[in-house]
Write a protein that holds these residues in place. Structure first.
Motif, PDB file in Angstrom:
ATOM      1  N   GLU A  70      18.093  32.864 107.894  1.00  0.00           N
ATOM      2  CA  GLU A  70      19.031  32.013 109.095  1.00  0.00           C
ATOM      3  C   GLU A  70      18.956  32.392 109.881  1.00  0.00           C
ATOM      4  N   LEU A  71      18.429  31.317 110.713  1.00  0.00           N
ATOM      5  CA  LEU A  71      18.753  31.337 111.854  1.00  0.00           C
ATOM      6  C   LEU A  71      19.515  31.519 113.458  1.00  0.00           C
ATOM      7  N   ALA A  72      19.306  31.634 114.207  1.00  0.00           N
ATOM      8  CA  ALA A  72      21.005  31.242 114.985  1.00  0.00           C
ATOM      9  C   ALA A  72      21.026  30.279 114.826  1.00  0.00           C
ATOM     10  N   ASP A  73      20.618  28.747 115.068  1.00  0.00           N
ATOM     11  CA  ASP A  73      21.307  27.934 114.833  1.00  0.00           C
ATOM     12  C   ASP A  73      20.957  26.686 113.830  1.00  0.00           C
ATOM     13  N   TYR A  74      20.145  27.161 112.992  1.00  0.00           N
ATOM     14  CA  TYR A  74      19.798  26.495 111.902  1.00  0.00           C
ATOM     15  C   TYR A  74      19.740  27.705 110.535  1.00  0.00           C
ATOM     16  N   VAL A  75      18.553  27.024 109.611  1.00  0.00           N
ATOM     17  CA  VAL A  75      18.126  28.158 108.344  1.00  0.00           C
ATOM     18  C   VAL A  75      16.778  27.508 108.588  1.00  0.00           C
ATOM     19  N   GLY A  76      15.810  28.026 108.468  1.00  0.00           N
ATOM     20  CA  GLY A  76      14.267  27.950 108.615  1.00  0.00           C
ATOM     21  C   GLY A  76      13.884  27.941 106.214  1.00  0.00           C
ATOM     22  N   VAL A  77      13.118  26.517 106.094  1.00  0.00           N
ATOM     23  CA  VAL A  77      13.099  26.614 104.870  1.00  0.00           C
ATOM     24  C   VAL A  77      11.580  26.724 104.736  1.00  0.00           C
ATOM     25  N   VAL A  78      11.013  27.427 103.711  1.00  0.00           N
ATOM     26  CA  VAL A  78       9.949  27.347 103.061  1.00  0.00           C
ATOM     27  C   VAL A  78       9.479  27.236 101.979  1.00  0.00           C
ATOM     28  N   GLN A  79       8.722  26.363 101.371  1.00  0.00           N
ATOM     29  CA  GLN A  79       8.577  25.607 100.612  1.00  0.00           C
ATOM     30  C   GLN A  79       7.504  25.270 100.018  1.00  0.00           C
ATOM     31  N   GLU A  80       7.164  24.976  98.610  1.00  0.00           N
ATOM     32  CA  GLU A  80       6.363  25.398  98.311  1.00  0.00           C
ATOM     33  C   GLU A  80       5.479  23.516  98.166  1.00  0.00           C
ATOM     34  N   ARG A  81       4.172  24.050  98.657  1.00  0.00           N
ATOM     35  CA  ARG A  81       3.653  22.622  98.806  1.00  0.00           C
ATOM     36  C   ARG A  81       2.778  21.937  97.982  1.00  0.00           C
ATOM     37  N   LEU A  82       3.322  20.924  97.135  1.00  0.00           N
ATOM     38  CA  LEU A  82       3.197  20.414  95.870  1.00  0.00           C
ATOM     39  C   LEU A  82       1.737  19.770  96.022  1.00  0.00           C
ATOM     40  N   PRO A  83       1.253  19.641  95.148  1.00  0.00           N
ATOM     41  CA  PRO A  83      -0.218  18.873  95.098  1.00  0.00           C
ATOM     42  C   PRO A  83      -0.200  16.701  95.480  1.00  0.00           C
ATOM     43  N   GLY A  84      -1.219  16.366  96.179  1.00  0.00           N
ATOM     44  CA  GLY A  84      -1.363  14.710  96.171  1.00  0.00           C
ATOM     45  C   GLY A  84      -0.805  14.455  97.698  1.00  0.00           C
ATOM     46  N   SER A  85      -0.730  13.836  98.227  1.00  0.00           N
ATOM     47  CA  SER A  85      -0.480  13.444  99.842  1.00  0.00           C
ATOM     48  C   SER A  85       0.403  12.148  99.854  1.00  0.00           C
ATOM     49  N   PRO A  86       1.505  11.719 101.098  1.00  0.00           N
ATOM     50  CA  PRO A  86       1.869  10.308 100.612  1.00  0.00           C
ATOM     51  C   PRO A  86       1.091   9.044 100.479  1.00  0.00           C
ATOM     52  N   PRO A  87       1.309   8.103 100.004  1.00  0.00           N
ATOM     53  CA  PRO A  87       0.707   7.195  99.035  1.00  0.00           C
ATOM     54  C   PRO A  87      -0.047   6.209 100.419  1.00  0.00           C
ATOM     55  N   ASP A  88      -1.125   5.437 100.806  1.00  0.00           N
ATOM     56  CA  ASP A  88      -1.518   4.926 101.967  1.00  0.00           C
ATOM     57  C   ASP A  88      -1.359   3.788 102.064  1.00  0.00           C
ATOM     58  N   LYS A  89      -0.751   3.305 100.723  1.00  0.00           N
ATOM     59  CA  LYS A  89       0.238   1.678 100.468  1.00  0.00           C
ATOM     60  C   LYS A  89       1.050   2.642  99.293  1.00  0.00           C
ATOM     61  N   ALA A  90       1.964   1.358  99.662  1.00  0.00           N
ATOM     62  CA  ALA A  90       3.269   1.098  99.431  1.00  0.00           C
ATOM     63  C   ALA A  90       2.741  -0.450  98.112  1.00  0.00           C
ATOM     64  N   ASP A  91       3.027  -0.664  97.177  1.00  0.00           N
ATOM     65  CA  ASP A  91       2.839  -1.869  95.973  1.00  0.00           C
ATOM     66  C   ASP A  91       3.809  -1.765  95.092  1.00  0.00           C
ATOM     67  N   ARG A  92       3.893  -2.834  94.895  1.00  0.00           N
ATOM     68  CA  ARG A  92       4.652  -2.666  93.472  1.00  0.00           C
ATOM     69  C   ARG A  92       4.733  -1.625  92.571  1.00  0.00           C
ATOM     70  N   ALA A  93       3.333  -1.354  92.097  1.00  0.00           N
ATOM     71  CA  ALA A  93       3.339  -0.915  91.128  1.00  0.00           C
ATOM     72  C   ALA A  93       3.930   0.953  91.792  1.00  0.00           C
ATOM     73  N   LEU A  94       3.687   1.091  92.763  1.00  0.00           N
ATOM     74  CA  LEU A  94       4.344   2.523  93.409  1.00  0.00           C
ATOM     75  C   LEU A  94       5.801   2.199  93.395  1.00  0.00           C
ATOM     76  N   LEU A  95       6.635   1.048  93.861  1.00  0.00           N
ATOM     77  CA  LEU A  95       7.762   0.723  93.272  1.00  0.00           C
ATOM     78  C   LEU A  95       8.353   1.365  91.944  1.00  0.00           C
ATOM     79  N   GLU A  96       7.740  -0.077  91.201  1.00  0.00           N
ATOM     80  CA  GLU A  96       8.168   0.502  89.908  1.00  0.00           C
ATOM     81  C   GLU A  96       7.793   1.689  88.980  1.00  0.00           C
ATOM     82  N   SER A  97       7.182   2.954  89.468  1.00  0.00           N
ATOM     83  CA  SER A  97       6.854   4.123  89.298  1.00  0.00           C
ATOM     84  C   SER A  97       8.133   4.843  89.556  1.00  0.00           C
ATOM     85  N   MET A  98       8.599   4.561  91.203  1.00  0.00           N
ATOM     86  CA  MET A  98       9.324   5.577  91.621  1.00  0.00           C
ATOM     87  C   MET A  98      10.590   4.857  90.667  1.00  0.00           C
TER      88      MET A  98
END
Length: 286
Positions: A91-119
């Motif tokens: 809890e800081l002066a104007d907002y809350v700082g959030v430190v969260q776990e870094r999950l494995p993987g990375s943002p997908p390089d491209k979006a396609d129908r297979a990714l949409l269907e998985s989501m």
């Protein structure tokens, strides 16, 4: 041309300053690693003194609200959803700082129908996991907290004012909000998942967490697909929306996303972006 008096853009995160504030307040001893890719406002990678990697963001809401989010994510993780643990709330002066776990993987390089269907398939795991969370407002009759601002549309031009009138009509009709007990991610798009070898390894950015209808995520994702898959045939996705959601509920969710995207484009992007979103929003306003 944009009218005078349009609300200001949301400021970008100064992650290094935020990290110093978190360290000063809590003694966490975080080390700055670098900016996280993507996102409109920003997040950064940091490292704990013991070598664990984490993600630092600026939380939206009070400390109690973010503690509730942390508990909801713990419950979701226990049901097998790949969501991060909140490791520290500062809890800081104007907002809350959030430190969260870094999950494995990375943002997908491209979006396609297979990714949409998985989501889309993954949203079924949201079923019944929203207990104890508030129902998110659609903000159709009044501005949201930093997003979904009505003033932007009211002051921009005649076309955005016409869209705003339609949004108000939807907000006065029934249903006027979500129902249900599912977990809701209000910003479920391809930039907020992590993948590894085409498998979804993480769902991030849970600031917009709530209780309601898991199918709201489909409308958010359909707006995202309009940008991430330009020129693709998304008839199958439109048919899915129409068979999954009643016309009234689809109209409600569409109005919210139209307001959100058009407002954000006015304040953060170019007139061409605003026209782009108006064209898409108006495809379901008649």
């Amino acid at each position: 041309m944009t009218a005078e008096g349009v609300p200001a853009a949301v400021p970008k995160l100064d992650a290094q300053h935020l990290m110093l504030e978190v360290n000063r307040t809590t003694g966490a001893g975080l080390e700055y690693v670098g900016p996280a890719a993507g996102g409109e406002v920003g997040a950064a990678f940091v490292r704990w003194p013991d070598g664990r990697d984490a993600v630092l963001t600026r939380g939206h809401g009070s400390l109690d609200e973010l503690r509730r989010t942390a508990s909801a994510l713990d419950a979701a993780r226990s049901h097998g959803l790949p969501v991060p643990q909140y490791q520290l709330l500062a809890e800081l002066a104007d907002y809350v700082g959030v430190v969260q776990e870094r999950l494995p993987g990375s943002p997908p390089d491209k979006a396609d129908r297979a990714l949409l269907e998985s989501m889309i398939a993954m949203t079924e795991q949201f079923t019944g996991l929203g207990a104890g969370l508030p129902v998110p407002s659609m903000h159709l009759l009044e501005s949201g907290p930093g997003f979904c601002l009505h003033e932007s549309l009211q002051r921009y031009d005649d076309r955005t004012r016409r869209l705003l009138r339609w949004i108000h009509e939807v907000g006065r009709a029934e249903p006027d909000g979500m129902t249900g007990d599912d977990l809701v991610h209000l910003d479920y798009h391809t930039g907020n998942v992590l993948t590894d070898a085409d498998e979804i390894t993480g769902i991030v950015d849970w600031d917009g967490i709530g209780r309601g209808d898991r199918h709201f995520a489909l409308v958010t994702l359909r707006f995202d697909a309009h940008v991430r898959l330009p020129g693709a045939n998304l008839t199958w996705f439109d048919e899915l929306l129409e068979t999954t959601l009643s016309p009234e509920v689809l109209r409600l969710y569409w109005a919210h996303m139209s307001l959100r995207q058009v407002d954000w484009s006015i304040r953060h992007h170019t007139p061409a972006d605003t026209t782009h979103w108006l064209d898409f929003a108006e495809s379901r306003t008649h």
